[in-house]
Design an enzyme around this catalytic site. Sequence first.
Site, PDB file in Angstrom:
ATOM      1  N   GLY A  54      13.995  -5.174   3.651  1.00 40.66           N
ATOM      2  CA  GLY A  54      14.292  -5.229   5.066  1.00 40.66           C
ATOM      3  C   GLY A  54      13.216  -4.515   5.862  1.00 40.66           C
ATOM      4  NE  ARG A  56       9.729  -5.533  13.950  1.00 37.89           N
ATOM      5  CZ  ARG A  56      10.003  -5.615  15.241  1.00 37.89           C
ATOM      6  NH1 ARG A  56      11.031  -4.935  15.745  1.00 37.89           N
ATOM      7  NH2 ARG A  56       9.287  -6.365  16.045  1.00 37.89           N
ATOM      8  CD1 TRP A  59      -1.810   1.761   5.011  1.00 35.05           C
ATOM      9  CD2 TRP A  59      -0.870   3.777   4.862  1.00 35.05           C
ATOM     10  NE1 TRP A  59      -2.649   2.554   4.258  1.00 35.05           N
ATOM     11  CE2 TRP A  59      -2.089   3.805   4.151  1.00 35.05           C
ATOM     12  CE3 TRP A  59      -0.104   4.932   4.896  1.00 35.05           C
ATOM     13  CZ2 TRP A  59      -2.563   4.941   3.491  1.00 35.05           C
ATOM     14  CZ3 TRP A  59      -0.563   6.067   4.241  1.00 35.05           C
ATOM     15  CH2 TRP A  59      -1.778   6.055   3.554  1.00 35.05           C
ATOM     16  CG  HIS A  60       3.772   1.968   1.200  1.00 35.13           C
ATOM     17  ND1 HIS A  60       4.624   2.843   1.829  1.00 35.13           N
ATOM     18  CD2 HIS A  60       4.479   0.825   1.019  1.00 35.13           C
ATOM     19  CE1 HIS A  60       5.790   2.265   2.018  1.00 35.13           C
ATOM     20  NE2 HIS A  60       5.724   1.032   1.540  1.00 35.13           N
ATOM     21  CB  ALA A 124       9.284   4.510   6.771  1.00 33.77           C
ATOM     22  N   GLY A 137      12.805   1.281  -0.958  1.00 31.84           N
ATOM     23  CA  GLY A 137      13.367   2.613  -0.774  1.00 31.84           C
ATOM     24  C   GLY A 137      12.765   3.378   0.375  1.00 31.84           C
ATOM     25  CB  CYS A 155       9.047   0.791  11.330  1.00 29.02           C
ATOM     26  SG  CYS A 155       8.722   1.500   9.706  1.00 29.02           S
TER      27      CYS A 155
END
Length: 204
Positions: A54, A56, A59-60, A124, A137, A155
Amino acid sequence: MWALQRLAHARRVSGELDDLCLLLEHAPVYTAGKRTGPEDRPSDGTPVIDVDRGGRVTWHGPGQLVGYPIVRIDDVIPYVRLLEEVLIQVCADLGVVAGRVDGRAGVWVRGEASHGVPDRRLGAIGIRVAKGVTMHGFALNCANDLSWYNRIVPCGIRDAGVTSLSAETGRRITVDEVIPYAEKRLGEALKAEIYDMYEEDLHA
């Protein structure tokens, strides 16, 4: 890691594994959840990986703790609140006062509207639930380069900022420093005994 999640999810659904959580740092990557609009994506053509969670676009990357709990749940909303509470407690353990903002998922450091300082998102949350078991997660900014967020609308929220534990405390707080707190708080929240599992165990 997405493939590993799917493997762990399938084995948890089948009852071959107990609840588990993958804790990691990603190489730099933008991912887009199902609610991402064209206006949320980078305007310069930077690649984005579309995933089945779910939320939007986000960044990771290095300096950010990402957690993918693969757990059986009964209800989505209490589970999201549980993850938020875990992150709030981890932030408190490290000297940062964080909390919720009405109408917005995740964990925030409150701004000061009277001084023109916006709320700043510190953690987030974006999940998927299939056959009663979660995927994806949370992400908690520890010591990451916040300029990565400049290319996107994180997001989908335009009127807020982003921050990290390091930025809020004025000292470098690494992912390695945060992981033990995250393990402890997540274990407490799920009423689970914590033990290490290695990647090869998921393929056994």
